[in-house]
Design a protein around this motif. Structure first.
Motif, PDB file in Angstrom:
ATOM      1  N   TYR A  53       0.855  -1.197   0.000  1.00  0.00           N
ATOM      2  CA  TYR A  53       0.000   0.000   0.000  1.00  0.00           C
ATOM      3  C   TYR A  53       0.889   1.244   0.000  1.00  0.00           C
ATOM      4  O   TYR A  53       1.344   1.711   1.040  1.00  0.00           O
ATOM      5  CB  TYR A  53      -0.935  -0.017   1.216  1.00  0.00           C
ATOM      6  N   TYR A 201      -4.762  -3.767  -2.446  1.00  0.00           N
ATOM      7  CA  TYR A 201      -6.078  -4.066  -1.855  1.00  0.00           C
ATOM      8  C   TYR A 201      -6.249  -5.560  -1.583  1.00  0.00           C
ATOM      9  O   TYR A 201      -7.340  -6.018  -1.247  1.00  0.00           O
ATOM     10  CB  TYR A 201      -7.191  -3.527  -2.775  1.00  0.00           C
ATOM     11  N   GLU A 275     -16.808  -1.373  -0.807  1.00  0.00           N
ATOM     12  CA  GLU A 275     -16.027  -0.155  -1.060  1.00  0.00           C
ATOM     13  C   GLU A 275     -15.700  -0.002  -2.541  1.00  0.00           C
ATOM     14  O   GLU A 275     -15.463  -0.988  -3.233  1.00  0.00           O
ATOM     15  CB  GLU A 275     -14.700  -0.199  -0.286  1.00  0.00           C
ATOM     16  N   SER A 277     -12.831   2.381  -4.715  1.00  0.00           N
ATOM     17  CA  SER A 277     -11.695   3.277  -4.533  1.00  0.00           C
ATOM     18  C   SER A 277     -11.255   3.731  -5.927  1.00  0.00           C
ATOM     19  O   SER A 277     -10.545   3.010  -6.623  1.00  0.00           O
ATOM     20  CB  SER A 277     -10.584   2.534  -3.791  1.00  0.00           C
TER      21      SER A 277
END
Ligand code: AVI
Length: 314
Positions: A53, A201, A275, A277
């Motif tokens: 990340y 992710y 989610e 993104s």
């Protein structure tokens, strides 16, 4: 002690109705804001330290390398409004550069920012600080009790990417209104090769999987539902057309979930969308800022153009 304002819009009943509607929809969905209970906030902190990340580290590197120029472009001494402050660490690292006259930390996780802000106040006893517990996912209206005057609205970490683009535009308009003639400092994750995007992710340690599955424990606490996280697998994929990473939870067997007079059957393989993104191109996000009424936009990025920090004036 810092002042603390709990906004009435974050009452649990609102969340319960919204959660029920999403869980009964086909396919089911739950807003990503429910990822952030106290444990979710800690798991997100852990995500930002993962090798896969890069967003948080790259953003910090941009601030470190270009901080003085950013501060010159935006001006100093404003009220710094930190939207989704979390542990307040990013904003605190910019206090020296931005010299805020007042620091306002806004977050949906009331207990988490209360603790973070109290610790921060001890380190900066001269800086007036206010905590605001507020769910701004539908609309941003800061409490009237906050002092008036131009504000530097700070929205780092590419949290803007968790809104649909149309919602993002509306939100950025509201941020501009709430800036009271001030400025914006915002971080945006950029489109990059899938080989870098996807592992961010779906990391090897399974921290993002835990972050995603923890949402079910948070939902259980809010609804009284009986989700068992062990029945759900983490799923991350990239939709190149929408230019977004999606996170889902996938039922690993046929199961039922019950809460408050409701029941939802999930067949093995059924999913809950948790989610989005969005990943932007620089020109695309610049246009979005202008559409939301921001002007004098500036952009700072890293060498690899993995992440962008935008500054703008109201
Ligand atoms: C907070 N937000 C910008 C993060 C993101 O990258 O969209 C949340 C996150 N979800 C999975 N990993 C991190």
């Amino acid at each position: 002690l810092p002042k603390f304002i709990e906004a009435p819009a974050s009452v649990p009943a609102d969340h319960a109705a919204e959660l029920t509607a999403g869980l009964l929809a086909r396919p089911a969905h739950v807003s990503p804001k429910h990822l952030y209970d106290a444990l979710g906030c800690r798991l997100f902190e852990a995500i930002t330290a993962l090798p896969e990340y890069q967003a948080t580290r790259t953003e910090a590197a941009i601030f470190a390398a270009q901080g003085p120029e950013i501060a010159r472009a935006l001006g100093t001494g404003l009220t710094l409004v930190d939207l989704g402050a979390g542990n307040c660490a990013k904003a605190a690292s910019l206090f020296g550069l931005l010299q805020p006259g007042h620091y306002v930390a806004v977050d949906i996780a009331a207990g988490f920012i209360r603790d973070a802000l109290q610790a921060l106040q001890l380190r900066h006893p001269q800086l007036p600080m206010t905590g605001v517990a507020l769910d701004f996912s539908q609309s941003l209206a800061l409490p009237a009790a906050l002092e008036a005057g131009p504000r530097l609205m700070f929205y780092p970490g590419s949290s803007i990417g968790n809104f649909e683009p149309a919602q993002a535009r509306r939100f950025l308009q509201q941020v501009r209104e709430q800036s009271q003639g001030g400025a914006l400092l915002i971080g945006v994750d950029l489109v990059k090769p899938l080989a870098q995007l996807l592992p961010a992710y779906d990391d090897a340690l399974g921290v993002t999987a835990a972050f995603n599955r923890n949402l079910l424990l948070h939902v259980n606490r809010q609804l009284g539902s009986d989700f068992d996280p062990a029945d759900w697998a983490h799923l991350a994929c990239f939709d190149p057309e929408a230019s977004r990473i999606e996170m889902h939870l996938r039922a690993t067997r046929d199961l039922q979930v019950r809460w408050d007079g409701h029941r939802r059957d999930f067949a093995a393989g059924a999913t809950i969308h948790t989610e989005n993104s969005y990943k932007y191109r620089i020109e695309q996000f610049d246009e979005l800022l202008h559409e939301a009424g921001w002007r004098s936009t500036r952009c700072w990025t890293d060498e690899r153009q993995g992440f962008a920090v935008f500054g703008a004036r109201a």
